[in-house]
Design a protein around this motif. Structure first.
Motif, PDB file in Angstrom:
ATOM      1  N   THR A   1       1.189  -0.657   0.336  1.00  0.00           N
ATOM      2  CA  THR A   1       0.287  -0.472   0.135  1.00  0.00           C
ATOM      3  C   THR A   1       1.710   1.284   0.096  1.00  0.00           C
ATOM      4  OG1 THR A   1      -1.853  -1.424   0.970  1.00  0.00           O
ATOM      5  CG2 THR A   1      -1.643   1.217   1.259  1.00  0.00           C
TER       6      THR A   1
ATOM      7  N   VAL B   1     -11.597   5.890  -8.897  1.00  0.00           N
ATOM      8  CA  VAL B   1     -11.140   5.529  -7.906  1.00  0.00           C
ATOM      9  C   VAL B   1     -10.395   3.973  -9.370  1.00  0.00           C
ATOM     10  CG1 VAL B   1     -12.125   2.816  -6.298  1.00  0.00           C
ATOM     11  CG2 VAL B   1     -13.229   5.378  -5.909  1.00  0.00           C
ATOM     12  N   TYR B   2     -10.422   3.385  -9.111  1.00  0.00           N
ATOM     13  CA  TYR B   2      -9.426   2.431 -10.393  1.00  0.00           C
ATOM     14  C   TYR B   2      -9.270   0.362  -9.377  1.00  0.00           C
ATOM     15  CZ  TYR B   2      -6.148  -1.235 -12.196  1.00  0.00           C
ATOM     16  OH  TYR B   2      -4.891  -2.225 -12.855  1.00  0.00           O
ATOM     17  N   TYR B   3      -9.802  -0.076  -9.656  1.00  0.00           N
ATOM     18  CA  TYR B   3      -9.970  -1.118  -9.162  1.00  0.00           C
ATOM     19  C   TYR B   3      -9.753  -2.182  -9.941  1.00  0.00           C
ATOM     20  CZ  TYR B   3     -10.365  -5.512  -5.563  1.00  0.00           C
ATOM     21  OH  TYR B   3     -10.213  -6.193  -5.134  1.00  0.00           O
TER      22      TYR B   3
ATOM     23  N   ARG C   1      -8.510  -6.676 -10.343  1.00  0.00           N
ATOM     24  CA  ARG C   1      -8.667  -8.424 -10.000  1.00  0.00           C
ATOM     25  C   ARG C   1      -8.866  -9.188 -10.756  1.00  0.00           C
ATOM     26  NH1 ARG C   1      -8.301 -10.684  -5.044  1.00  0.00           N
ATOM     27  NH2 ARG C   1      -8.958  -8.904  -4.011  1.00  0.00           N
TER      28      ARG C   1
ATOM     29  N   SER D   1      -2.583   0.775  -3.597  1.00  0.00           N
ATOM     30  CA  SER D   1      -2.215  -0.751  -3.570  1.00  0.00           C
ATOM     31  C   SER D   1      -2.391  -1.399  -3.993  1.00  0.00           C
ATOM     32  CB  SER D   1      -3.100  -0.836  -2.315  1.00  0.00           C
ATOM     33  OG  SER D   1      -4.771  -1.409  -2.533  1.00  0.00           O
ATOM     34  N   TYR D   2      -1.699  -2.719  -4.383  1.00  0.00           N
ATOM     35  CA  TYR D   2      -1.466  -4.140  -4.849  1.00  0.00           C
ATOM     36  C   TYR D   2      -1.046  -4.962  -3.919  1.00  0.00           C
ATOM     37  CZ  TYR D   2       3.339  -3.013  -5.693  1.00  0.00           C
ATOM     38  OH  TYR D   2       4.990  -2.057  -5.303  1.00  0.00           O
TER      39      TYR D   2
ATOM     40  N   TYR E   1      -4.581  -8.148  -7.579  1.00  0.00           N
ATOM     41  CA  TYR E   1      -4.945  -7.288  -7.040  1.00  0.00           C
ATOM     42  C   TYR E   1      -4.702  -5.512  -7.564  1.00  0.00           C
ATOM     43  CZ  TYR E   1      -4.652  -5.497  -2.717  1.00  0.00           C
ATOM     44  OH  TYR E   1      -3.718  -4.799  -1.825  1.00  0.00           O
ATOM     45  N   SER E   2      -4.703  -4.710  -7.143  1.00  0.00           N
ATOM     46  CA  SER E   2      -3.968  -3.348  -7.685  1.00  0.00           C
ATOM     47  C   SER E   2      -5.645  -2.396  -7.660  1.00  0.00           C
ATOM     48  CB  SER E   2      -3.636  -3.104  -8.957  1.00  0.00           C
ATOM     49  OG  SER E   2      -4.561  -2.654 -10.141  1.00  0.00           O
ATOM     50  N   MET E   3      -5.840  -1.247  -6.460  1.00  0.00           N
ATOM     51  CA  MET E   3      -6.432  -0.524  -6.822  1.00  0.00           C
ATOM     52  C   MET E   3      -5.694   1.556  -6.647  1.00  0.00           C
ATOM     53  SD  MET E   3      -7.879   1.713  -3.988  1.00  0.00           S
ATOM     54  CE  MET E   3      -6.817   1.489  -2.453  1.00  0.00           C
TER      55      MET E   3
ATOM     56  N   GLU F   1      -6.285   4.936  -5.468  1.00  0.00           N
ATOM     57  CA  GLU F   1      -7.915   6.362  -6.160  1.00  0.00           C
ATOM     58  C   GLU F   1      -6.644   8.032  -5.913  1.00  0.00           C
ATOM     59  OE1 GLU F   1      -9.461   6.359  -2.535  1.00  0.00           O
ATOM     60  OE2 GLU F   1     -10.836   4.316  -2.701  1.00  0.00           O
TER      61      GLU F   1
ATOM     62  N   ILE G   1      -5.928  -1.509   4.032  1.00  0.00           N
ATOM     63  CA  ILE G   1      -6.861  -1.971   3.001  1.00  0.00           C
ATOM     64  C   ILE G   1      -5.978  -3.496   2.966  1.00  0.00           C
ATOM     65  CG2 ILE G   1      -7.261  -2.502   0.415  1.00  0.00           C
ATOM     66  CD1 ILE G   1      -6.592   0.531  -0.084  1.00  0.00           C
TER      67      ILE G   1
END
Length: 367
Positions: free
Chosen positions: A3, A298-300, A302, A339-340, A348-350, A352, A367
């Motif tokens: 993160t 917001v990008y998410y 998986r 975060s990833y 996953y990768s997130m 904001e 997270i």
């Protein structure tokens, strides 16, 4: 799991010209005091009385500015403390002798009453008090000069950091374009083997993507909708070569399409999903979601995780992620959460991003 989120504190110097204004106001008040504190015996301020009242402020000004413009710069900043101290002793002595002589040259005020002769102890005490006063003025000059110098050094340092960050950002973008092209050409090359017609269509789609990369993304910021269209086109290009056992879901939408965003921030993460999340022989999935909440993007993502053999895979693994981290630090230093990581058998990768000119920082979250 990793993160990342950064918060920076900026020190803002006073507005330009503030130092000069403070000097003018302070000395103006000091030299104007005789007009406000005249006693009953002196109903009006005569020239002689005013000159007498400003002799000490003038001497104070001399001590202040000799330190401010000469002694601090030539002796204190160059670490010649003993020269600085000796010069101030001489300066203060000259100021006190000058004040004493000028006071005796001027005619005494009309209400002046002869005073008995002072004792030596009283004279010494008088000169010590005045010497301390001048020493305080010299110390004030040093404090103001050093504060001003600190602001100048800080401003120069920040300008240098800004120039270095801009140069580094340009270098990162120049690395990103070949990296993107390299991965996409690899995908088209694999497509040629089993479907030349689809490969031809893919080349056409690639030309549109490259047009965006070469021309649109050269700007510091692009409309959010253009960036999302680029991602949609890229996913469309990648979808052509996906085997049937891969489930691909996308949900890409923007509430404010005209909002501005730095270009090509998500592409390296999406590339990794197609590279490491697809297996021709096993069930695979890629779920991509990009949406907007007010000024937040917001990008998410998986995907199933099939790590490649690093010894035989020479396709530049890790370059995109490394560049993305650096770009986020440079462009959104206190306005992003990233975060990833591996979560079971998926990855996953997130990300904001806080868009706009707001100074509110993203709240830190686990997270």
């Amino acid at each position: 799991m990793k993160t990342e989120g950064t918060i920076q504190t900026h020190i803002s110097p006073p507005f330009r010209g503030m130092g000069g204004l403070i000097h003018i106001v302070a000395w103006g008040i000091l030299f104007g005091l005789p007009f406000f504190f005249t006693g009953r015996e002196t109903q009006e301020v005569t020239v002689e009385n005013y000159i007498r009242s400003v002799i000490i402020p003038l001497s104070s000004m001399m001590v202040f500015y000799v330190n401010y413009f000469l002694l601090v710069k030539h002796y204190l900043f160059t670490r010649h403390g003993w020269k600085f101290f000796f010069s101030n002793v001489v300066l203060i002595a000259v100021a006190m002798i000058g004040v004493h002589l000028l006071m005796h040259l001027l005619p005494p005020p009309e209400f002046h009453r002869p005073r008995p002769a002072r004792e030596l102890q009283e004279i010494i005490g008088f000169f010590l008090v005045n010497a301390m006063l001048y020493a305080l003025i010299a110390g004030l000059s040093v404090a103001i000069k050093m504060t001003s110098g600190w602001y100048q050094i800080e401003s120069a340092r920040r300008e240098l950091e800004k120039s270095r960050a801009e140069a580094e950002l340009q270098n990162l973008k120049s690395q990103l374009n070949p990296h993107f092209l390299f991965n996409t050409l690899n995908n088209i090359y694999s497509l040629i083997a089993f479907s030349p017609e689809r490969a031809q269509e893919a080349v056409h789609d690639l030309s549109r993507l490259l047009r965006y990369v070469l021309y649109e993304s050269s700007q510091p910021q692009v409309p959010l909708e253009k960036e999302l269209d680029f991602i949609r086109n890229y996913v469309k290009l990648m979808r052509i070569r996906l085997p049937e056992n891969v489930e691909l879901k996308t949900d890409i939408a923007a509430v404010r399409p005209d909002a501005l965003i730095a270009p090509l921030l998500f592409i390296s993460l999406i590339e990794n999903a197609f590279k490491h999340g697809v297996n021709n022989n096993k069930p695979s999935f890629i779920d991509l979601d990009i949406h907007q909440k007010g000024d937040l993007v917001v990008y998410y993502l998986r995907n199933s995780y099939f790590p490649k053999d690093t010894e035989h895979d020479k396709s530049g693994s890790g370059i995109g992620l490394k560049n993305l981290r650096k770009r986020l630090e440079l462009i959104y230093p206190n306005k992003h959460i990233f975060s990833y990581g591996v979560d079971g058998e998926s990855y996953y990768s997130m990300l904001e991003l806080q868009l706009g000119n707001e100074n509110d920082e993203l709240n830190e979250r686990k997270i």
